[in-house]
Design a protein around this motif. Structure first.
Motif, PDB file in Angstrom:
ATOM      1  N   VAL A 174      39.827 -59.771 -45.280  1.00 58.15           N
ATOM      2  CA  VAL A 174      41.177 -59.572 -45.807  1.00 58.15           C
ATOM      3  C   VAL A 174      41.256 -58.137 -46.309  1.00 58.15           C
ATOM      4  N   ILE A 175      42.098 -57.335 -45.672  1.00 53.98           N
ATOM      5  CA  ILE A 175      42.203 -55.917 -46.004  1.00 53.98           C
ATOM      6  C   ILE A 175      43.071 -55.684 -47.235  1.00 53.98           C
ATOM      7  N   ASP A 176      44.146 -56.454 -47.331  1.00 58.59           N
ATOM      8  CA  ASP A 176      45.099 -56.222 -48.418  1.00 58.59           C
ATOM      9  C   ASP A 176      45.767 -57.537 -48.788  1.00 58.59           C
ATOM     10  N   VAL A 177      45.975 -57.742 -50.085  1.00 59.27           N
ATOM     11  CA  VAL A 177      46.677 -58.923 -50.588  1.00 59.27           C
ATOM     12  C   VAL A 177      47.785 -58.455 -51.519  1.00 59.27           C
ATOM     13  N   GLN A 178      48.993 -58.959 -51.281  1.00 57.74           N
ATOM     14  CA  GLN A 178      50.140 -58.629 -52.129  1.00 57.74           C
ATOM     15  C   GLN A 178      50.746 -59.942 -52.643  1.00 57.74           C
ATOM     16  N   PRO A 179      50.222 -60.467 -53.763  1.00 53.51           N
ATOM     17  CA  PRO A 179      50.693 -61.762 -54.276  1.00 53.51           C
ATOM     18  C   PRO A 179      52.191 -61.791 -54.574  1.00 53.51           C
ATOM     19  N   ARG A 180      52.721 -60.695 -55.096  1.00 44.74           N
ATOM     20  CA  ARG A 180      54.145 -60.680 -55.444  1.00 44.74           C
ATOM     21  C   ARG A 180      55.021 -60.836 -54.205  1.00 44.74           C
ATOM     22  N   GLU A 181      54.611 -60.194 -53.115  1.00 42.26           N
ATOM     23  CA  GLU A 181      55.363 -60.300 -51.860  1.00 42.26           C
ATOM     24  C   GLU A 181      54.954 -61.524 -51.050  1.00 42.26           C
ATOM     25  N   ARG A 182      53.852 -62.160 -51.455  1.00 42.09           N
ATOM     26  CA  ARG A 182      53.314 -63.334 -50.765  1.00 42.09           C
ATOM     27  C   ARG A 182      52.922 -62.992 -49.322  1.00 42.09           C
ATOM     28  N   ARG A 209      66.289 -45.018 -36.085  1.00 43.08           N
ATOM     29  CA  ARG A 209      67.457 -44.898 -36.963  1.00 43.08           C
ATOM     30  C   ARG A 209      67.054 -44.608 -38.406  1.00 43.08           C
ATOM     31  N   GLU A 210      65.867 -45.044 -38.788  1.00 44.18           N
ATOM     32  CA  GLU A 210      65.398 -44.796 -40.153  1.00 44.18           C
ATOM     33  C   GLU A 210      64.783 -43.411 -40.313  1.00 44.18           C
ATOM     34  N   SER A 211      64.446 -42.784 -39.204  1.00 41.52           N
ATOM     35  CA  SER A 211      63.775 -41.487 -39.250  1.00 41.52           C
ATOM     36  C   SER A 211      64.598 -40.465 -40.034  1.00 41.52           C
ATOM     37  N   GLY A 212      63.952 -39.839 -40.998  1.00 41.38           N
ATOM     38  CA  GLY A 212      64.610 -38.806 -41.788  1.00 41.38           C
ATOM     39  C   GLY A 212      65.367 -39.316 -42.991  1.00 41.38           C
ATOM     40  N   LYS A 213      65.509 -40.634 -43.101  1.00 37.43           N
ATOM     41  CA  LYS A 213      66.231 -41.177 -44.249  1.00 37.43           C
ATOM     42  C   LYS A 213      65.357 -41.137 -45.498  1.00 37.43           C
ATOM     43  N   LYS A 214      65.985 -40.883 -46.629  1.00 42.68           N
ATOM     44  CA  LYS A 214      65.266 -40.834 -47.892  1.00 42.68           C
ATOM     45  C   LYS A 214      65.318 -42.201 -48.572  1.00 42.68           C
ATOM     46  N   GLY A 215      64.452 -42.368 -49.562  1.00 40.25           N
ATOM     47  CA  GLY A 215      64.422 -43.629 -50.294  1.00 40.25           C
ATOM     48  C   GLY A 215      63.055 -44.280 -50.220  1.00 40.25           C
ATOM     49  N   LYS A 216      62.843 -45.265 -51.078  1.00 41.49           N
ATOM     50  CA  LYS A 216      61.560 -45.954 -51.128  1.00 41.49           C
ATOM     51  C   LYS A 216      61.320 -46.758 -49.853  1.00 41.49           C
ATOM     52  N   ARG A 217      60.082 -46.685 -49.385  1.00 42.29           N
ATOM     53  CA  ARG A 217      59.726 -47.415 -48.171  1.00 42.29           C
ATOM     54  C   ARG A 217      59.896 -48.918 -48.362  1.00 42.29           C
ATOM     55  N   THR A 218      59.588 -49.415 -49.572  1.00 38.71           N
ATOM     56  CA  THR A 218      59.679 -50.854 -49.816  1.00 38.71           C
ATOM     57  C   THR A 218      61.101 -51.373 -49.628  1.00 38.71           C
ATOM     58  N   LYS A 219      62.102 -50.533 -49.925  1.00 42.62           N
ATOM     59  CA  LYS A 219      63.486 -50.957 -49.731  1.00 42.62           C
ATOM     60  C   LYS A 219      63.818 -51.099 -48.254  1.00 42.62           C
ATOM     61  N   ARG A 220      63.118 -50.328 -47.413  1.00 44.51           N
ATOM     62  CA  ARG A 220      63.362 -50.409 -45.973  1.00 44.51           C
ATOM     63  C   ARG A 220      62.729 -51.655 -45.360  1.00 44.51           C
ATOM     64  N   LEU A 221      61.947 -52.388 -46.165  1.00 49.64           N
ATOM     65  CA  LEU A 221      61.281 -53.587 -45.666  1.00 49.64           C
ATOM     66  C   LEU A 221      62.032 -54.866 -46.029  1.00 49.64           C
ATOM     67  N   ARG A 222      63.161 -54.718 -46.700  1.00 52.11           N
ATOM     68  CA  ARG A 222      63.953 -55.889 -47.045  1.00 52.11           C
ATOM     69  C   ARG A 222      64.603 -56.474 -45.794  1.00 52.11           C
ATOM     70  N   ARG A 223      65.069 -57.715 -45.899  1.00 53.77           N
ATOM     71  CA  ARG A 223      65.708 -58.340 -44.740  1.00 53.77           C
ATOM     72  C   ARG A 223      67.068 -57.725 -44.433  1.00 53.77           C
ATOM     73  N   LYS A 224      67.680 -57.100 -45.428  1.00 51.39           N
ATOM     74  CA  LYS A 224      68.966 -56.445 -45.211  1.00 51.39           C
ATOM     75  C   LYS A 224      68.920 -55.049 -45.811  1.00 51.39           C
TER      76      LYS A 224
END
Length: 274
Positions: free
Chosen positions: A59-67, A127-142
């Motif tokens: 197991v390389i990485d575990v993120q309990p909060r994100e499950r 489409r995301e290339s060059g956009k600013k902001g936290k990477r985690t926000k780009r991983l949301r479903r919307k």
């Protein structure tokens, strides 16, 4: 493989996992030392892991909060001087259910976040290339770039000229391999290759393959075929429904793109199909 340690990692996500000997299946040969599925019992879903005694699983990485967690399986090279084979699997929870997905080997993946990024289709990454902001926000479903339902991404397409005669209602989209389809209220396909799909050929046969089959076995014409298109540009609007996900309601046309798990070698070791 340390079974107890691996099970403990899944427990950090709030998930159950069972590990049992790899069962040989003549209908589906195991591509390596491990096969991962989502099992069901009276207590609900669990990760059903079949593995050989000498399986090298980490197991390389575990993120309990994100499950979510990232699993890696090492295999010795088949030929001398070849690199060690490393297959990676993203295991986690999405909306209502647990899932497992193979991660493309061509992507530089070292944790859960980069695994999720690697599963985005090229159209989304462009489409995301060059956009600013936290990477985690780009991983949301919307996000402001897409809406996601399972393995499918829907990107706002603006003004799309649709031939009303080719507009389909309540049309399924599927990644094949026997997965449950997502049903789109309104769908329009442009281009692509015509394929014939049925229960015995869920990934479809092209026209030449279909005609060859019927010539060899005329009874095959009774196999409840659907005429579909492989690799077209697809646009949808309205409701998108699936039994394992919340129904989407898309205002205006959205272009459809599938995630990249079908591009991964590791996907052959995944028995789970949503």
């Amino acid at each position: 493989m340390d079974d107890s340690n691996l099970i403990a990692k899944f427990e950090k996500l709030g998930a159950r996992a069972t590990i049992r000997p790899l069962i040989e299946n003549r209908w589906r040969l195991a591509p390596g030392p491990i096969v991962i599925d989502i099992g069901h019992d009276r207590r609900g879903e669990f990760f059903d892991i079949q593995a050989t005694e000498d399986a090298d699983v980490t197991v390389i990485d575990v993120q309990p909060r994100e499950r979510h967690l990232l699993l890696m399986v090492r295999q010795s090279a088949e030929r001398a001087n070849d690199p060690v084979r490393k297959d990676k699997f993203l295991c986690g929870h999405d909306e209502r259910h647990w899932f497992v997905a193979g991660v493309p080997e061509t992507a530089p993946v070292s944790n859960v976040i980069t695994a999720k990024e690697s599963l985005k289709p090229e159209l989304v990454r462009d489409r995301e290339s060059g956009k600013k902001g936290k990477r985690t926000k780009r991983l949301r479903r919307k996000t402001d770039t897409f809406v996601r339902q399972g393995e499918w991404f829907f990107l706002p397409a603006g003004n799309v000229r649709v031939n009303e005669k080719l507009l389909l209602r309540n049309e399924p989209i599927s990644r094949g391999l026997g997965s449950k389809p997502h049903v789109c209220e309104f769908l329009y396909r442009d281009g692509g290759t015509t394929v014939y799909v049925c229960g015995r050929h869920p990934s479809g046969l092209d026209t030449q393959e279909y005609r060859k089959l019927l010539k060899k076995n005329p009874q095959a014409s009774k196999w409840n075929w659907r005429v579909m298109r492989r690799d077209p540009v697809v646009f949808v609007r309205g409701k998108v429904s699936h039994p394992d996900h919340a129904t989407l309601r898309l205002d205006g046309w959205h272009r459809v793109a599938m995630n990249t798990e079908n591009q991964s070698r590791a996907m052959a070791a995944v028995a789970f199909l949503d």
